[in-house]
Design an enzyme around this catalytic site. Sequence first.
Site, PDB file in Angstrom:
ATOM      1  CE  LYS A  37      14.170  12.446 -82.721  1.00 24.25           C
ATOM      2  NZ  LYS A  37      13.325  12.839 -83.857  1.00 24.25           N
ATOM      3  CE1 TYR A 262      48.224  17.780 -77.287  1.00 25.90           C
ATOM      4  CE2 TYR A 262      45.823  17.776 -77.149  1.00 25.90           C
ATOM      5  CZ  TYR A 262      47.035  17.123 -77.039  1.00 25.90           C
ATOM      6  OH  TYR A 262      47.055  15.812 -76.674  1.00 25.90           O
TER       7      TYR A 262
HETATM    8  C1  LIG Z   1      12.348  13.839 -83.404  1.00 22.38           C
HETATM    9  C2  LIG Z   1      10.938  13.800 -83.823  1.00 22.38           C
HETATM   10  C3  LIG Z   1       9.934  14.342 -82.985  1.00 22.38           C
HETATM   11  C4  LIG Z   1      10.226  15.121 -81.735  1.00 22.38           C
HETATM   12  O1  LIG Z   1      10.474  16.486 -82.066  1.00 22.38           O
HETATM   13  P1  LIG Z   1      10.723  17.584 -80.939  1.00 22.38           P
HETATM   14  O2  LIG Z   1      10.870  18.853 -81.720  1.00 22.38           O
HETATM   15  O3  LIG Z   1      11.998  17.194 -80.253  1.00 22.38           O
HETATM   16  O4  LIG Z   1       9.571  17.572 -80.025  1.00 22.38           O
HETATM   17  C5  LIG Z   1       8.609  14.146 -83.362  1.00 22.38           C
HETATM   18  N1  LIG Z   1       8.299  13.496 -84.504  1.00 22.38           N
HETATM   19  C6  LIG Z   1       9.242  13.017 -85.349  1.00 22.38           C
HETATM   20  C7  LIG Z   1       8.816  12.341 -86.602  1.00 22.38           C
HETATM   21  C8  LIG Z   1      10.587  13.165 -85.041  1.00 22.38           C
HETATM   22  O5  LIG Z   1      11.512  12.706 -85.897  1.00 22.38           O
END
Ligand SMILES: *Cc1c(COP(=O)(O)O)cnc(C)c1O
Length: 366
Positions: A37, A262
Amino acid sequence: MNNHVSVLEIDGKALEHNLNYFKNKLNETTKILAVVKAFGYGSDGVLVADFLKDKVDYFAVAYAHEGIALREANIKTPILVLHPQIATLQDIIDYRLEPNLYNFKIFNAFLELADKVPLMNYPIHIKFNTGLNRLGFWHTDIPKIISELKETNHIKVQSLFSHLAASEDLEEKEFTNQQLNNFAYIAQQFYKHLNYEPMLHILNTSGVVNYAVAQFDMVRVGIGLYGFGNDAEETKQLKNTHNLKSIISQIHLIEPGETVGYNRAFVAKKPSKSATIPVGHADGLSRKLGNGAGYVLVNNQKAKIIGNVCMDMIMVDVTKIDCNEGDEVIIFNHQDMLNNIADTSETIVYETLTSISPRVKKVLKS
Ligand SMILES: *Cc1c(COP(=O)(O)O)cnc(C)c1O
């Protein structure tokens, strides 16, 4: 075409090393879901998924459009959409993505679509809230879900899952064990009343590290794949995957009393030399890194960021560094540098990684 000179190199060998590190902590039959993601945690979800597609069992994205991007890149691996919305359910079906159904509103909306097409045994996933209080059905919803499932063959539960609230924190062990017990109870109810057994999964990266006994049928690894474990010791055994590089655009010689950037935030106290680098807060570098707080590497030496971080560039102090316009600059190429950036930016490395903006060019080196 993105031909930006600031480039995030994604290290394929490091991804593979990290994947194998977690595989070695698991039973041989436990499936691995790679979480890609948010552009593969700020890299490139398509490049990462294309590289991992024959090495993992599942991918997960948060939203439907992230999954569509993978399908459009011809990735055929099953893709779980963790946080689908009713408005995107038809796209989910069209691209053969697998939705997480987390409440009756979305469950019924999906079932309605499935009945209309009609779909046959379309794979869906059901999430339970076991204590995070973010997304998911409550255990008291089980009888109603089961009775609905028994009346349809248009959808089929591919998995039941949940998410831990504090898997990285051993002080919360009691709470986490309660979540694991809740989940096991929920699974048992489904196994008792359905005539098939959906897969079960609850562990994220730090869950795998701390609670491998609860690996069930699959684990969902995100941050670990990208090189970050639960603590410094573990992170050392993982390899860094995100390497952000740029070049020196211009060098300025600054006289005492002159200022840089800046608001004239940097004032030279002695004859100084600054280098301008084409990466700024619009590329994901927090303004908190300005005024000496953060640094980059120029010819392997630390060059502090001077003055304010601009939208498109930073200026760094290279007074004592032998360098030329056009030389390579490392913004980060190691977990220590990323942890330092996260700390200085007053955030966690998850946010530092996912802040890397789409303007930065991404390449995967395998
Ligand atoms: C983002 C997410 C993960 C991954 O978590 P990590 O701590 O990056 O391994 C797993 N399960 C769900 C539901 C998530 O939203």
